[in-house]
Scaffold this active site. Sequence first.
Site, PDB file in Angstrom:
ATOM      1  N   SER A  19       1.547  -5.426 -14.766  1.00 47.79           N
ATOM      2  CA  SER A  19       2.725  -6.139 -15.263  1.00 47.79           C
ATOM      3  C   SER A  19       3.307  -7.085 -14.219  1.00 47.79           C
ATOM      4  O   SER A  19       3.653  -8.236 -14.523  1.00 47.79           O
ATOM      5  CB  SER A  19       3.787  -5.136 -15.720  1.00 47.79           C
ATOM      6  OG  SER A  19       4.153  -4.262 -14.668  1.00 47.79           O
ATOM      7  N   PHE A  20       3.402  -6.641 -12.956  1.00 44.17           N
ATOM      8  CA  PHE A  20       3.965  -7.499 -11.918  1.00 44.17           C
ATOM      9  C   PHE A  20       2.976  -8.586 -11.525  1.00 44.17           C
ATOM     10  O   PHE A  20       3.349  -9.743 -11.315  1.00 44.17           O
ATOM     11  CB  PHE A  20       4.362  -6.663 -10.700  1.00 44.17           C
ATOM     12  CG  PHE A  20       5.186  -7.414  -9.687  1.00 44.17           C
ATOM     13  CD1 PHE A  20       6.252  -8.215 -10.073  1.00 44.17           C
ATOM     14  CD2 PHE A  20       4.896  -7.324  -8.332  1.00 44.17           C
ATOM     15  CE1 PHE A  20       7.020  -8.907  -9.136  1.00 44.17           C
ATOM     16  CE2 PHE A  20       5.650  -8.000  -7.389  1.00 44.17           C
ATOM     17  CZ  PHE A  20       6.711  -8.802  -7.788  1.00 44.17           C
ATOM     18  N   LYS A 109       4.891  -1.972  -3.539  1.00 44.56           N
ATOM     19  CA  LYS A 109       6.008  -1.200  -2.976  1.00 44.56           C
ATOM     20  C   LYS A 109       5.579   0.250  -2.789  1.00 44.56           C
ATOM     21  O   LYS A 109       5.926   1.141  -3.566  1.00 44.56           O
ATOM     22  CB  LYS A 109       7.230  -1.319  -3.893  1.00 44.56           C
ATOM     23  CG  LYS A 109       7.752  -2.756  -3.965  1.00 44.56           C
ATOM     24  CD  LYS A 109       8.907  -2.913  -4.913  1.00 44.56           C
ATOM     25  CE  LYS A 109       9.428  -4.352  -4.901  1.00 44.56           C
ATOM     26  NZ  LYS A 109      10.549  -4.568  -5.835  1.00 44.56           N
ATOM     27  N   GLY A 153      12.286  -7.417  -3.813  1.00 41.81           N
ATOM     28  CA  GLY A 153      13.576  -7.801  -4.367  1.00 41.81           C
ATOM     29  C   GLY A 153      13.734  -7.240  -5.760  1.00 41.81           C
ATOM     30  O   GLY A 153      12.870  -6.516  -6.259  1.00 41.81           O
ATOM     31  N   LYS A 208      13.738   2.536  -1.832  1.00 39.11           N
ATOM     32  CA  LYS A 208      14.721   2.525  -2.937  1.00 39.11           C
ATOM     33  C   LYS A 208      14.178   3.219  -4.175  1.00 39.11           C
ATOM     34  O   LYS A 208      14.952   3.655  -5.041  1.00 39.11           O
ATOM     35  CB  LYS A 208      15.180   1.093  -3.232  1.00 39.11           C
ATOM     36  CG  LYS A 208      14.086   0.098  -3.597  1.00 39.11           C
ATOM     37  CD  LYS A 208      13.670   0.133  -5.053  1.00 39.11           C
ATOM     38  CE  LYS A 208      12.472  -0.759  -5.276  1.00 39.11           C
ATOM     39  NZ  LYS A 208      11.894  -0.609  -6.638  1.00 39.11           N
ATOM     40  N   ARG A 272      10.049   1.953 -13.753  1.00 39.62           N
ATOM     41  CA  ARG A 272       9.198   3.134 -13.934  1.00 39.62           C
ATOM     42  C   ARG A 272       9.779   4.343 -13.196  1.00 39.62           C
ATOM     43  O   ARG A 272       9.716   5.472 -13.683  1.00 39.62           O
ATOM     44  CB  ARG A 272       7.781   2.842 -13.441  1.00 39.62           C
ATOM     45  CG  ARG A 272       7.034   1.818 -14.276  1.00 39.62           C
ATOM     46  CD  ARG A 272       5.587   1.705 -13.873  1.00 39.62           C
ATOM     47  NE  ARG A 272       5.421   1.157 -12.536  1.00 39.62           N
ATOM     48  CZ  ARG A 272       5.360  -0.144 -12.261  1.00 39.62           C
ATOM     49  NH1 ARG A 272       5.498  -1.022 -13.225  1.00 39.62           N
ATOM     50  NH2 ARG A 272       5.174  -0.566 -11.024  1.00 39.62           N
ATOM     51  N   ASN A 273      10.321   4.112 -12.007  1.00 34.45           N
ATOM     52  CA  ASN A 273      10.861   5.225 -11.220  1.00 34.45           C
ATOM     53  C   ASN A 273      12.114   5.807 -11.886  1.00 34.45           C
ATOM     54  O   ASN A 273      12.284   7.023 -11.956  1.00 34.45           O
ATOM     55  CB  ASN A 273      11.148   4.750  -9.800  1.00 34.45           C
ATOM     56  CG  ASN A 273       9.880   4.369  -9.076  1.00 34.45           C
ATOM     57  OD1 ASN A 273       9.104   5.227  -8.658  1.00 34.45           O
ATOM     58  ND2 ASN A 273       9.621   3.071  -8.947  1.00 34.45           N
ATOM     59  N   GLU A 298       5.668   4.412  -8.047  1.00 30.19           N
ATOM     60  CA  GLU A 298       5.380   4.582  -6.625  1.00 30.19           C
ATOM     61  C   GLU A 298       6.299   5.594  -5.937  1.00 30.19           C
ATOM     62  O   GLU A 298       5.950   6.203  -4.937  1.00 30.19           O
ATOM     63  CB  GLU A 298       5.491   3.230  -5.906  1.00 30.19           C
ATOM     64  CG  GLU A 298       4.482   2.186  -6.341  1.00 30.19           C
ATOM     65  CD  GLU A 298       3.109   2.385  -5.719  1.00 30.19           C
ATOM     66  OE1 GLU A 298       2.896   3.410  -5.037  1.00 30.19           O
ATOM     67  OE2 GLU A 298       2.245   1.512  -5.931  1.00 30.19           O
TER      68      GLU A 298
END
Length: 352
Positions: A19-20, A109, A153, A208, A272-273, A298
């Site tokens: 997706s990214f 990430k 970001g 994060k 997702r997280n 992740e």
Amino acid sequence: MDWKGYSRDGTVGVIGIGSFGAAVANLLAEKNPVIVYARDPEVVDEINETHMARGRKLDIRILATNDPEMICEKCQILFPMISSNGFKEVMALFSPFLHPYHFLIHGTKGLVLNLPEGKDLTNVSKITRENICTMSELIHNETVVRRVGCLAGPNLAKELAQRQPAATVVASRFNEVIMEGQRLLRSDNFQVYGNSDIIGVELCGVLKNIIAIAAGALSGMGLGENAKGLLVSRGMVELIYLGNALGGSTKSFVGLAGVGDLVTTCNSTLSRNYTVGYRLAKGENLKEIVRDMEEVAEGINTVRLVRKFLESTELRAPITENLYKVLFEDFKVEHALQFLMKYPFNVDIDFL
């Protein structure tokens, strides 16, 4: 396939078409022809024949290949957009075809372990900073490329795909990498900032995710915005201490890649997280959640790795430690919350 016009002078490469990766490829295609690498020949054919990738629409100037040598030959600047658990394998695959003139700007990430053969988190007594690699460090270890950068970001892929206003940070020790990233990506709807603290910016994007899982759990429990504000603010302090211990600058954590990304992922059902935490609080177990997620969250691996790292330090990271118990030791989310509410924080901000 007609590769006319796809040459090293102007073509940009994207490695990975999740997706990214798809969102970044579309952003890049606004200015330049783009070649994407996908391992699956069926995905390559789908992109080249229909300009779609697993239901995601791609710009007509995006072509696909499953040949690492070809994409490295035709693209001087490459954007690896792959999950951390496959990053080392992909870099090893690409390494024979990468040269010192290449730029690599990754958007992953995550962290990977640097341990002797046969060792992993289950059979080592402790890990130190030397055993932990960010993606830029892994690129340096696995390839001859030196001009490395990262993207980080508040960049939720679905919103980028919809061309909603957003911004990112390109971080690198090399100013020319930052400038190229800005030139290629900046548009009317997408602002691109620069930062020389690549380790700090990478750590922002990684750490994060821990707090995002916890934020999802709060929402899943039906708790309000006061509780979310408490979590995010205490989470920010925890991330800065962890980030400093791992080699990042406090400045990076109070910027777009730090607090900007933290606020976004702690409040978005697109994360997702966040979704992992939400579903845990609703009573699902981790195996069920992971099994039916399309892409990797992740933060799950990050919690495991950071908790092991904490054992070799004198740091306390109560959110990370309690989240580890929830994820891997069947600790109830409500019990973790009760512990955090009683944790003796005496000072609000003590890192400035």
